[in-house]
Design an enzyme around this catalytic site. Sequence first.
Site, PDB file in Angstrom:
ATOM      1  CG  PHE A   1      35.000 -56.080  52.358  1.00 30.06           C
ATOM      2  CD1 PHE A   1      34.628 -55.596  53.244  1.00 30.06           C
ATOM      3  CD2 PHE A   1      33.918 -57.489  53.206  1.00 30.06           C
ATOM      4  CE1 PHE A   1      34.155 -55.690  54.453  1.00 30.06           C
ATOM      5  CE2 PHE A   1      33.233 -58.290  54.320  1.00 30.06           C
ATOM      6  CZ  PHE A   1      33.643 -56.843  54.868  1.00 30.06           C
ATOM      7  CB  VAL A   2      40.252 -57.963  54.532  1.00 32.71           C
ATOM      8  CG1 VAL A   2      40.559 -58.874  56.312  1.00 32.71           C
ATOM      9  CG2 VAL A   2      41.107 -58.307  54.074  1.00 32.71           C
TER      10      VAL A   2
ATOM     11  CG  ASN B   1      38.241 -46.358  54.590  1.00 28.13           C
ATOM     12  OD1 ASN B   1      39.218 -46.473  55.519  1.00 28.13           O
ATOM     13  ND2 ASN B   1      37.847 -47.173  53.931  1.00 28.13           N
TER      14      ASN B   1
ATOM     15  N   GLY C   1      45.428 -57.921  53.856  1.00 30.27           N
ATOM     16  CA  GLY C   1      44.650 -56.820  52.839  1.00 30.27           C
ATOM     17  C   GLY C   1      45.485 -56.981  52.030  1.00 30.27           C
TER      18      GLY C   1
ATOM     19  CE1 TYR D   1      44.217 -50.383  49.789  1.00 28.12           C
ATOM     20  CE2 TYR D   1      42.938 -48.151  49.695  1.00 28.12           C
ATOM     21  CZ  TYR D   1      43.187 -49.805  49.768  1.00 28.12           C
ATOM     22  OH  TYR D   1      41.642 -50.807  49.423  1.00 28.12           O
TER      23      TYR D   1
ATOM     24  CE  LYS E   1      42.835 -62.212  62.678  1.00 29.07           C
ATOM     25  NZ  LYS E   1      42.224 -63.893  62.972  1.00 29.07           N
ATOM     26  N   GLY E   2      47.317 -58.980  58.103  1.00 30.37           N
ATOM     27  CA  GLY E   2      48.263 -58.734  56.980  1.00 30.37           C
ATOM     28  C   GLY E   2      47.060 -59.230  55.851  1.00 30.37           C
TER      29      GLY E   2
END
Length: 176
Positions: free
Chosen positions: A98-99, A136, A109, A143, A106-107
């Site tokens: 989770f971010v 999602n 993940g 991914y 912003k990268g």
Amino acid sequence: MNEYNWIETSLEDFRLRFASKPDIPLIHEFIKELADYEQLEDEVVSTQTQLQQNLFGDRSYAEVILGFEGENPAGFALFFHNFSTFVGKPGIYLEDLFVKKEMRGKGYGKVFLTYLARLANHRDCGRLEWAVQEWNEKAIGFYENLGARQKEEWTVYQLAGKKLENLGKTFDKEFK
């Protein structure tokens, strides 16, 4: 925050570290924010006491990596080891990534996932796995852009709550 073993990244002002006991309130808050994002708030029944016992007790069942933008908590990854009988090696199962909404794009993940892949390699794991909700699409695209592929031949099943409790009691009734 100098007392922690920080994992520096090439992203300006973003770094990772493994969580410790004092981070329990932050981890619990991230879990609630994730549940809100996934529209599963009603399913969060964990307590900080449970997290402390199960993450940092006599036997730890999972590990947590925290990400920070400067001094600000940005996200977390909770994972544990599983085992592949076919590969004959452990794997890492990423339970949650989770971010925070305001820090996405912003990268961060990608930093979490690439670090977990590095950790899996370092620990001689045969694979890194996780599940994603079908709705999602943004996460699925993310991914897949990293090279991950859906295991279409597998369907995940779960027993939880009362159904898990009842099946466990069946052993005592029928096989003991």
